[in-house]
Design a protein around this motif. Structure first.
Motif, PDB file in Angstrom:
ATOM      1  N   ASP A   1      66.109 109.412 -17.894  1.00 17.67           N
ATOM      2  CA  ASP A   1      65.129 108.832 -18.816  1.00 17.67           C
ATOM      3  C   ASP A   1      65.099 107.325 -18.634  1.00 17.67           C
ATOM      4  O   ASP A   1      66.145 106.692 -18.495  1.00 17.67           O
ATOM      5  CB  ASP A   1      65.504 109.141 -20.281  1.00 17.67           C
ATOM      6  N   MET A   2      63.907 106.771 -18.654  1.00 17.15           N
ATOM      7  CA  MET A   2      63.754 105.337 -18.433  1.00 17.15           C
ATOM      8  C   MET A   2      64.585 104.507 -19.398  1.00 17.15           C
ATOM      9  O   MET A   2      65.262 103.564 -18.994  1.00 17.15           O
ATOM     10  CB  MET A   2      62.284 104.948 -18.568  1.00 17.15           C
TER      11      MET A   2
ATOM     12  N   ARG B   1      61.628 109.642 -25.331  1.00 16.64           N
ATOM     13  CA  ARG B   1      60.729 110.015 -26.430  1.00 16.64           C
ATOM     14  C   ARG B   1      59.400 109.304 -26.221  1.00 16.64           C
ATOM     15  O   ARG B   1      59.344 108.250 -25.615  1.00 16.64           O
ATOM     16  CB  ARG B   1      61.325 109.583 -27.778  1.00 16.64           C
ATOM     17  N   PHE B   2      58.335 109.901 -26.762  1.00 17.68           N
ATOM     18  CA  PHE B   2      56.997 109.299 -26.693  1.00 17.68           C
ATOM     19  C   PHE B   2      56.498 109.105 -25.263  1.00 17.68           C
ATOM     20  O   PHE B   2      55.813 108.136 -24.966  1.00 17.68           O
ATOM     21  CB  PHE B   2      56.953 107.952 -27.431  1.00 17.68           C
ATOM     22  N   HIS B   3      56.879 110.016 -24.361  1.00 19.73           N
ATOM     23  CA  HIS B   3      56.374 109.910 -22.995  1.00 19.73           C
ATOM     24  C   HIS B   3      54.884 110.265 -22.980  1.00 19.73           C
ATOM     25  O   HIS B   3      54.089 109.607 -22.312  1.00 19.73           O
ATOM     26  CB  HIS B   3      57.176 110.836 -22.070  1.00 19.73           C
ATOM     27  N   PHE B   4      54.500 111.271 -23.753  1.00 26.99           N
ATOM     28  CA  PHE B   4      53.109 111.723 -23.908  1.00 26.99           C
ATOM     29  C   PHE B   4      52.403 111.883 -22.562  1.00 26.99           C
ATOM     30  O   PHE B   4      51.325 111.305 -22.339  1.00 26.99           O
ATOM     31  CB  PHE B   4      52.301 110.774 -24.807  1.00 26.99           C
ATOM     32  N   GLY B   5      53.027 112.629 -21.684  1.00 21.69           N
ATOM     33  CA  GLY B   5      52.414 112.888 -20.382  1.00 21.69           C
ATOM     34  C   GLY B   5      52.202 111.625 -19.558  1.00 21.69           C
ATOM     35  O   GLY B   5      51.340 111.585 -18.695  1.00 21.69           O
ATOM     36  N   GLY B   6      52.940 110.595 -19.856  1.00 20.98           N
ATOM     37  CA  GLY B   6      52.865 109.368 -19.068  1.00 20.98           C
ATOM     38  C   GLY B   6      52.224 108.217 -19.824  1.00 20.98           C
ATOM     39  O   GLY B   6      52.484 107.049 -19.546  1.00 20.98           O
ATOM     40  N   LEU B   7      51.403 108.542 -20.815  1.00 20.99           N
ATOM     41  CA  LEU B   7      50.681 107.501 -21.567  1.00 20.99           C
ATOM     42  C   LEU B   7      51.633 106.585 -22.333  1.00 20.99           C
ATOM     43  O   LEU B   7      51.533 105.362 -22.252  1.00 20.99           O
ATOM     44  CB  LEU B   7      49.697 108.170 -22.536  1.00 20.99           C
ATOM     45  N   GLY B   8      52.574 107.186 -23.044  1.00 19.56           N
ATOM     46  CA  GLY B   8      53.540 106.398 -23.824  1.00 19.56           C
ATOM     47  C   GLY B   8      54.383 105.494 -22.950  1.00 19.56           C
ATOM     48  O   GLY B   8      54.603 104.328 -23.268  1.00 19.56           O
ATOM     49  N   THR B   9      54.818 106.047 -21.809  1.00 18.90           N
ATOM     50  CA  THR B   9      55.657 105.274 -20.887  1.00 18.90           C
ATOM     51  C   THR B   9      54.878 104.108 -20.290  1.00 18.90           C
ATOM     52  O   THR B   9      55.386 102.998 -20.175  1.00 18.90           O
ATOM     53  CB  THR B   9      56.214 106.201 -19.783  1.00 18.90           C
TER      54      THR B   9
ATOM     55  N   ALA C   1      62.437 104.817  -9.084  1.00 21.00           N
ATOM     56  CA  ALA C   1      62.827 103.957 -10.202  1.00 21.00           C
ATOM     57  C   ALA C   1      61.676 103.636 -11.142  1.00 21.00           C
ATOM     58  O   ALA C   1      61.861 103.532 -12.351  1.00 21.00           O
ATOM     59  CB  ALA C   1      63.431 102.668  -9.660  1.00 21.00           C
ATOM     60  N   SER C   2      60.467 103.511 -10.596  1.00 21.79           N
ATOM     61  CA  SER C   2      59.349 103.104 -11.457  1.00 21.79           C
ATOM     62  C   SER C   2      58.659 104.301 -12.105  1.00 21.79           C
ATOM     63  O   SER C   2      57.692 104.152 -12.836  1.00 21.79           O
ATOM     64  CB  SER C   2      58.336 102.297 -10.645  1.00 21.79           C
ATOM     65  N   ARG C   3      59.154 105.512 -11.811  1.00 20.81           N
ATOM     66  CA  ARG C   3      58.475 106.703 -12.331  1.00 20.81           C
ATOM     67  C   ARG C   3      59.246 107.428 -13.410  1.00 20.81           C
ATOM     68  O   ARG C   3      58.850 108.503 -13.839  1.00 20.81           O
ATOM     69  CB  ARG C   3      58.227 107.674 -11.165  1.00 20.81           C
ATOM     70  N   LEU C   4      60.345 106.850 -13.868  1.00 20.71           N
ATOM     71  CA  LEU C   4      61.162 107.530 -14.873  1.00 20.71           C
ATOM     72  C   LEU C   4      60.419 107.604 -16.212  1.00 20.71           C
ATOM     73  O   LEU C   4      59.817 106.628 -16.637  1.00 20.71           O
ATOM     74  CB  LEU C   4      62.500 106.801 -15.063  1.00 20.71           C
TER      75      LEU C   4
END
Lengths: 176, 79
Positions: free
Chosen positions: A31-32, A96-104, A89-92
């Motif tokens: 996890d990031m 929580r709140f990843h939301f399919g990539g939007l949150g991250t 490294a940049s794709r972790l």
């Protein structure tokens, strides 16, 4: 007979030089946020003159995988697993709140706007500060990740004994 | 307080001020004072802790500016 006289202060200074405080970190999570915490501790400790070893295993291996490079395990199960479990490294993702990539993506924007270093920058800093990085061979095999798909600068491919041998001398040992 | 070398870390969060300090201090000769300018409040505790571990001397800490936009100046004497 010639007796060697040792200045106590110098002798102690050398001792400190050869036996600095040691920190070991087991990075199991991919996890990031968790990897970020691990890297902040690692770089901070290295900046304090401590000797740091990071041991990457399981999902943590994703942090030290090259981007857009896939290993091709022979069996279809691990190949399918590889399609689902992308590294880099940049794709972790956030825990929580990843939301399919939007949150991250939003979190990364906030970090960038506030000049906070991301995972790739922290990895560079860690290498720059001589943080030792070890990849776990067992989980590399289990997850079908070949060693040539790992980033450059991984110091060792090793197992539990190597980790314990380092941790035994560590004053700070963390599992993240 | 008088410093020999200044290091501007404004806008950087932990751990960058400490990392930049540990790099910069290498350029100094023992006895020289490094002034680290930061707007991260954590530096108030982090810089003394860094000094304690690395052996450099924390010789001063100054605060400037209004409550919501404080700037901290840490003075470190190279050991």
């Amino acid at each position: 007979m010639n007796a060697t006289h040792i200045e106590p202060a110098t002798a102690l200074a050398e001792l400190k030089e050869t036996k600095p405080d040691k920190v070991t970190l087991v990075v199991l999570s991919g996890d990031m946020d968790r990897v970020m915490a691990a890297l902040i501790i690692a770089t901070g400790a290295a900046a304090m003159g401590m000797q740091v070893t990071m041991f990457f295993t399981f999902w943590g291996l994703n942090a030290i995988r090259k981007e857009n490079v896939s290993s091709s395990p022979k069996d279809w199960l691990r190949r399918a697993f590889g399609w689902l479990n992308k590294g880099g490294a940049s794709r972790l993702p956030l825990s929580r709140f990843h939301f399919g990539g939007l949150g991250t993506t939003m979190m990364k924007k906030v970090m960038k706007d506030n000049r906070m270093p991301g995972i790739p920058e922290l990895m560079e800093t860690a290498k720059d500060l001589d943080v030792k990085m070890i990849a776990c061979t067992t989980t590399l095999g289990l997850m079908g990740i070949s060693k040539d798909t790992l980033i450059d600068g991984i110091d060792q491919l090793a197992g539990v004994s190597t980790y314990l041998n380092e941790a035994r001398h560590g004053s700070v040992n963390l599992f993240i | 307080m008088q410093a020999d070398v200044k290091l501007d870390t404004l806008g950087y969060f932990c751990p960058m001020p400490i990392i930049l300090t540990s790099k910069k201090i290498k350029e100094l000769v023992p006895g020289q004072v490094l002034e680290v300018i930061s707007d991260d409040e954590g530096i108030k505790k982090d810089m003394p802790a860094w000094c304690e571990t690395t052996g450099h001397a924390m010789v001063g800490m100054e605060e400037e500016g209004a409550a919501d936009k404080k700037v901290y100046k840490a003075y470190v004497k190279k050991a």
